[in-house]
Design an enzyme around this catalytic site. Structure first.
Site, mmCIF file in Angstrom:
data_model
loop_
_atom_site.group_PDB
_atom_site.id
_atom_site.type_symbol
_atom_site.label_atom_id
_atom_site.label_comp_id
_atom_site.label_asym_id
_atom_site.label_seq_id
_atom_site.Cartn_x
_atom_site.Cartn_y
_atom_site.Cartn_z
ATOM 1 N N LYS A 111 2.482 3.542 10.983
ATOM 2 C CA LYS A 111 2.719 2.155 10.329
ATOM 3 C C LYS A 111 4.071 1.909 10.322
ATOM 4 C CE LYS A 111 -0.400 -0.162 7.195
ATOM 5 N NZ LYS A 111 -0.591 0.221 5.694
HETATM 6 C C1 E4P Z 1 -2.390 -2.548 4.418
HETATM 7 O O1 E4P Z 1 -2.615 -1.672 5.376
HETATM 8 C C2 E4P Z 1 -2.214 -2.334 3.011
HETATM 9 O O2 E4P Z 1 -2.285 -0.993 2.924
HETATM 10 C C3 E4P Z 1 -2.914 -3.174 2.008
HETATM 11 O O3 E4P Z 1 -4.076 -3.854 2.504
HETATM 12 C C4 E4P Z 1 -2.084 -3.864 1.164
HETATM 13 O O4 E4P Z 1 -3.065 -4.490 0.278
HETATM 14 P P1 E4P Z 1 -2.664 -5.023 -1.348
HETATM 15 O O5 E4P Z 1 -1.892 -6.187 -1.066
HETATM 16 O O6 E4P Z 1 -3.920 -5.057 -2.026
HETATM 17 O O7 E4P Z 1 -1.800 -3.992 -1.763
#
Ligand code: E4P
Length: 223
Positions: free
Chosen positions: A86
């Site tokens: 990522k």
């Molecule tokens: C994406 O891969 C992130 O890990 C995640 O969906 C972020 O979500 P949040 O805005 O609830 O922290």
């Protein structure tokens, strides 16, 4: 439509897998840090997740410069055949995405907040883009409108990058993603747990069982 779990918690991953609802996992530094506070190392946590997940697992770099992103990405990728790196979206992230794609290392381009960013990430070779719908809703923008935009852009230009809807906060985000035709939704465990239930399913089951008991005075199975 693939269902990923957005967590670094192994118990949640095991539970979703037992339900047959686990196609993959996404983590982020906040989620992994939460698990590391309980005592396990980064490597122990992500290796366990990679072993127990029957699909891709996104693990995020925590570097901001190109060389360090690349170094961390190679280490992440060496942990398992299902590891996806990522990489936060910005111009350095784009350069890293291109280099990793050239090495055939799959990249999830994260922190996507516009259709243009999604198109650029796809051009750089990202295998997934992660648009954050909940965080857009939080600032009174329409998160799901972004998913519609990205779907249109990718269809217009025949782009193969997978739309992975992230920052999901409720079942409607999931339903709308399905109707738009997003490739993946990544769900916090509490949202996933809400999805199977319907009050009419519960009510219907209670009525069937009550009728049986009323008729025969027992729940013994007649076969
Ligand atoms: C994406 O891969 C992130 O890990 C995640 O969906 C972020 O979500 P949040 O805005 O609830 O922290």
């Amino acid at each position: 439509m693939k269902l990923f779990l957005d967590t670094a918690n192994i118990d949640e991953i095991r539970q979703a897998n037992e339900w047959g609802l686990l196609d993959g996992v996404t983590t982020n530094p906040s989620l992994v840090a939460k698990e590391m506070k309980k005592g396990a190392s980064f490597k122990e946590i992500v290796s366990k997740i990679l072993n127990e997940t029957p699909g891709p697992v996104s693990i995020e770099v925590i570097a901001s410069d190109y060389d360090s992103i690349l170094k961390q990405a190679l280490k992440i990728s060496s942990l398992g055949g299902n590891a996806v790196v990522k990489v936060p979206f910005n111009t350095v992230g784009l350069k890293a995405t291109k280099a990793l794609d050239e090495k055939r290392i799959p990249v999830n381009s994260t922190l996507i907040f516009s259709g243009i960013q999604a198109l650029f990430a796809a051009k750089a070779g990202a295998k997934y883009v992660s648009p954050f719908v909940g965080r857009l809703d939080d600032i009174a923008e329409d998160g799901m409108a972004l998913i519609e935009q990205i779907k249109t852009i990718y269809t217009n230009y025949n782009m193969k990058t997978n739309i992975l809807v992230a920052s999901i906060r409720n079942p409607l985000h999931v339903l709308r993603s399905m109707l738009i035709g997003a490739d993946v939704v990544t769900l916090p465990f509490d949202v996933l747990s809400k999805l199977p239930s319907h009050p009419k399913s519960d009510e219907g089951l209670s009525r069937f069982l009550e009728d049986w008991e009323k008729a025969f005075g027992s729940m013994e199975f007649p076969l």
